[in-house]
Enzyme design. Structure first.
Site, PDB file in Angstrom:
ATOM      1  N   SER A   1       0.936  -1.082  -0.023  1.00  0.00           N
ATOM      2  CA  SER A   1       0.080  -0.055  -0.025  1.00  0.00           C
ATOM      3  C   SER A   1       0.882   1.253   0.098  1.00  0.00           C
ATOM      4  O   SER A   1       1.859   1.351   0.908  1.00  0.00           O
ATOM      5  CB  SER A   1      -0.777  -0.017   1.335  1.00  0.00           C
ATOM      6  OG  SER A   1      -1.637   1.148   1.204  1.00  0.00           O
TER       7      SER A   1
ATOM      8  N   SER B   1      -0.644   4.088   0.786  1.00  0.00           N
ATOM      9  CA  SER B   1      -1.375   5.177   1.519  1.00  0.00           C
ATOM     10  C   SER B   1      -0.522   5.556   2.585  1.00  0.00           C
ATOM     11  O   SER B   1      -0.710   6.827   2.870  1.00  0.00           O
ATOM     12  CB  SER B   1      -2.779   4.497   2.040  1.00  0.00           C
ATOM     13  OG  SER B   1      -3.578   4.147   1.076  1.00  0.00           O
TER      14      SER B   1
ATOM     15  N   THR C   1      -8.730  -1.648   1.859  1.00  0.00           N
ATOM     16  CA  THR C   1      -8.331  -2.009   0.342  1.00  0.00           C
ATOM     17  C   THR C   1      -8.639  -3.338   0.512  1.00  0.00           C
ATOM     18  O   THR C   1      -9.358  -4.186   1.275  1.00  0.00           O
ATOM     19  CB  THR C   1      -6.797  -1.655   0.153  1.00  0.00           C
ATOM     20  OG1 THR C   1      -6.578  -1.965  -1.208  1.00  0.00           O
ATOM     21  CG2 THR C   1      -5.835  -2.253   1.212  1.00  0.00           C
TER      22      THR C   1
ATOM     23  N   LYS D   1     -13.173  -4.141   0.536  1.00  0.00           N
ATOM     24  CA  LYS D   1     -13.875  -3.065   0.170  1.00  0.00           C
ATOM     25  C   LYS D   1     -15.459  -3.212   0.201  1.00  0.00           C
ATOM     26  O   LYS D   1     -15.928  -2.389   0.477  1.00  0.00           O
ATOM     27  CB  LYS D   1     -13.610  -2.593  -1.151  1.00  0.00           C
ATOM     28  CG  LYS D   1     -12.099  -2.069  -1.058  1.00  0.00           C
ATOM     29  CD  LYS D   1     -11.776  -1.330  -2.597  1.00  0.00           C
ATOM     30  CE  LYS D   1     -10.599  -0.719  -2.749  1.00  0.00           C
ATOM     31  NZ  LYS D   1     -10.311   0.109  -3.644  1.00  0.00           N
TER      32      LYS D   1
ATOM     33  N   ASN E   1     -14.099   2.621   0.448  1.00  0.00           N
ATOM     34  CA  ASN E   1     -12.770   2.440   0.752  1.00  0.00           C
ATOM     35  C   ASN E   1     -12.128   3.509   1.729  1.00  0.00           C
ATOM     36  O   ASN E   1     -10.934   3.517   2.450  1.00  0.00           O
ATOM     37  CB  ASN E   1     -11.783   2.720  -0.412  1.00  0.00           C
ATOM     38  CG  ASN E   1     -11.989   4.277  -1.027  1.00  0.00           C
ATOM     39  OD1 ASN E   1     -12.919   4.810  -0.307  1.00  0.00           O
ATOM     40  ND2 ASN E   1     -10.878   4.728  -1.661  1.00  0.00           N
TER      41      ASN E   1
ATOM     42  N   ASP F   1     -12.718   6.671  -3.991  1.00  0.00           N
ATOM     43  CA  ASP F   1     -11.991   6.395  -5.303  1.00  0.00           C
ATOM     44  C   ASP F   1     -12.958   7.390  -6.566  1.00  0.00           C
ATOM     45  O   ASP F   1     -12.500   7.841  -7.433  1.00  0.00           O
ATOM     46  CB  ASP F   1     -12.214   4.982  -5.867  1.00  0.00           C
ATOM     47  CG  ASP F   1     -11.149   4.040  -5.063  1.00  0.00           C
ATOM     48  OD1 ASP F   1     -10.268   4.731  -4.612  1.00  0.00           O
ATOM     49  OD2 ASP F   1     -11.417   2.862  -4.895  1.00  0.00           O
TER      50      ASP F   1
ATOM     51  N   GLY G   1     -13.669  -3.878  -9.880  1.00  0.00           N
ATOM     52  CA  GLY G   1     -13.865  -2.795  -8.820  1.00  0.00           C
ATOM     53  C   GLY G   1     -13.938  -1.528  -9.119  1.00  0.00           C
ATOM     54  O   GLY G   1     -14.771  -0.528  -8.945  1.00  0.00           O
ATOM     55  N   ALA G   2     -12.587  -1.104  -9.758  1.00  0.00           N
ATOM     56  CA  ALA G   2     -12.263   0.212 -10.253  1.00  0.00           C
ATOM     57  C   ALA G   2     -13.117   0.698 -11.339  1.00  0.00           C
ATOM     58  O   ALA G   2     -13.685   1.768 -11.291  1.00  0.00           O
ATOM     59  CB  ALA G   2     -10.963   0.226 -10.585  1.00  0.00           C
TER      60      ALA G   2
ATOM     61  N   ILE H   1      -5.848   4.306 -15.377  1.00  0.00           N
ATOM     62  CA  ILE H   1      -5.609   4.291 -13.909  1.00  0.00           C
ATOM     63  C   ILE H   1      -4.284   3.425 -13.255  1.00  0.00           C
ATOM     64  O   ILE H   1      -3.915   3.458 -12.230  1.00  0.00           O
ATOM     65  CB  ILE H   1      -7.061   3.733 -13.089  1.00  0.00           C
ATOM     66  CG1 ILE H   1      -7.361   2.177 -13.204  1.00  0.00           C
ATOM     67  CG2 ILE H   1      -8.179   4.651 -13.612  1.00  0.00           C
ATOM     68  CD1 ILE H   1      -8.271   1.894 -12.350  1.00  0.00           C
TER      69      ILE H   1
ATOM     70  N   TYR I   1      -0.669   2.849 -12.543  1.00  0.00           N
ATOM     71  CA  TYR I   1       0.518   4.034 -12.505  1.00  0.00           C
ATOM     72  C   TYR I   1       1.838   3.618 -12.550  1.00  0.00           C
ATOM     73  O   TYR I   1       2.765   4.215 -12.446  1.00  0.00           O
ATOM     74  CB  TYR I   1       0.109   5.058 -11.170  1.00  0.00           C
ATOM     75  CG  TYR I   1      -0.146   4.075 -10.023  1.00  0.00           C
ATOM     76  CD1 TYR I   1       1.191   3.442  -9.345  1.00  0.00           C
ATOM     77  CD2 TYR I   1      -1.296   3.801  -9.344  1.00  0.00           C
ATOM     78  CE1 TYR I   1       0.960   2.875  -7.950  1.00  0.00           C
ATOM     79  CE2 TYR I   1      -1.415   2.755  -8.269  1.00  0.00           C
ATOM     80  CZ  TYR I   1      -0.250   2.384  -7.710  1.00  0.00           C
ATOM     81  OH  TYR I   1      -0.314   1.440  -6.375  1.00  0.00           O
TER      82      TYR I   1
END
Ligand code: ATR
Length: 283
Positions: free
Chosen positions: A21, A23, A68, A72, A93, A108, A137-138, A224, A226
């Site tokens: 992660s 985050s 995450t 979720k 999330n 998101d 999911g995205a 999306i 990266y």
């Protein structure tokens, strides 16, 4: 007990596994930038211990969590309130404690749109149809965002068409049109936005096989993924002179909601944060 001063504000990201992660990098960067006495911890939570762990973390003084994979959807059963957009997406999330209750939202959605608007601004023709590639999911979060943002049509394509059909059935929206995977190149005609939500193009995965020659000259292409920041899709879009939006901004912008809730300060997404996250992500 940790022995920390009482005023330390605490939040965490929970998932299984959790080591990957980014985050913590984002939230710790902001904690330092805004000089806030707080901590943000990555905590591994196995699927079968979700509810018990949430209760114990809240008891230990955590103000909330990022949630995450794989929690979720399952987290929703543990919450007192779920934001209507998160309900439509079917995933939460970001969780925070408010008046003794556990609240949940899907940032998101916010992150995807905030980054698109920051990067493309008025260049994005939001009233035009959009093509969304993928149905995980995205993709659900992206489709809900685009419908709410007012696109005239979402063309949804996925290798496994039944998953795209499921999203369309769940949303009950006539603006969602499911397109066969084989029809994805033709579906580009007349769109204002193309979004890749699949894992194709990510380091170690094959590139997304798509032909952008039918894309209008003012079409925006958003990936999306990266890692790498310049995916084969974005490289092809740039070669065609199209405006591109990379995946790192969504990750940073989605963190804004939680930070504001837990630490009482709405943070800025800026170049310093991007540099820190790029370094941590190795992209
Ligand atoms: P997330 O929740 O992050 O969106 P996911 O649910 O695993 O992740 O979804 C991954 C997406 O990438 C799916 O749309 C998947 O297509 P399938 O539903 O057909 O599996 C897509 N994807 C992954 N590998 C793919 C490949 N080799 N070709 C086409 N699509 C692929």
């Amino acid at each position: 007990m940790s022995g920390l001063p009482k005023k330390t504000l605490k939040a965490a990201v929970i998932g299984w596994p959790i080591d990957h992660s980014l985050s913590p990098t984002i939230h710790r960067h902001w904690l330092a930038q805004y000089n806030i006495t707080g901590q943000y911890d990555p905590i591994a939570v196995a699927p079968n211990e979700l509810e018990a762990k949430i209760t114990s973390l809240v008891g230990a003084g955590y103000n909330g969590f990022n949630v995450t994979i794989p929690h979720k959807t399952n987290i929703m059963a543990c919450l007192d309130y779920i934001d209507p957009i998160a309900k439509r997406v079917g995933a939460v999330n970001t969780v925070w404690v408010e008046g003794g209750k556990l609240m949940g939202a899907n940032s998101d959605v916010f992150g995807f749109l905030a980054h698109l608007e920051a990067s493309a601004g008025k260049a994005w023709q939001r009233q035009m149809p959009a093509l969304v590639i993928g149905a995980g999911g995205a993709a659900r979060a992206v489709v809900v965002t685009l419908l709410d943002a007012g696109v005239s049509e979402v063309r949804l394509t996925n290798r496994t068409i039944s998953k795209a059909d499921e999203i369309a059935a769940h949303l009950q929206e006539t603006r969602v049109k499911v397109i066969h995977w084989e029809g994805r190149n033709q579906a580009i005609s007349g769109v204002g936005l193309i979004v890749n939500t699949t894992s194709l193009g990510m380091a170690g995965n094959p590139a997304l096989d798509i032909d952008l020659s039918e894309a209008p000259g003012d079409c925006v292409v958003y990936d999306i993924v990266y890692k790498p920041l310049l995916t084969p899709l974005l490289a092809a879009a740039k070669a065609r002179g199209l405006l591109t939006v990379d995946g790192l901004g969504m990750l940073m912008h989605q963190a804004v909601l939680g930070f504001g809730k837990w630490f009482g300060q709405v943070p800025q997404v800026d170049a310093n944060l991007k540099a820190a996250v790029r370094k941590a992500a190795g992209c």
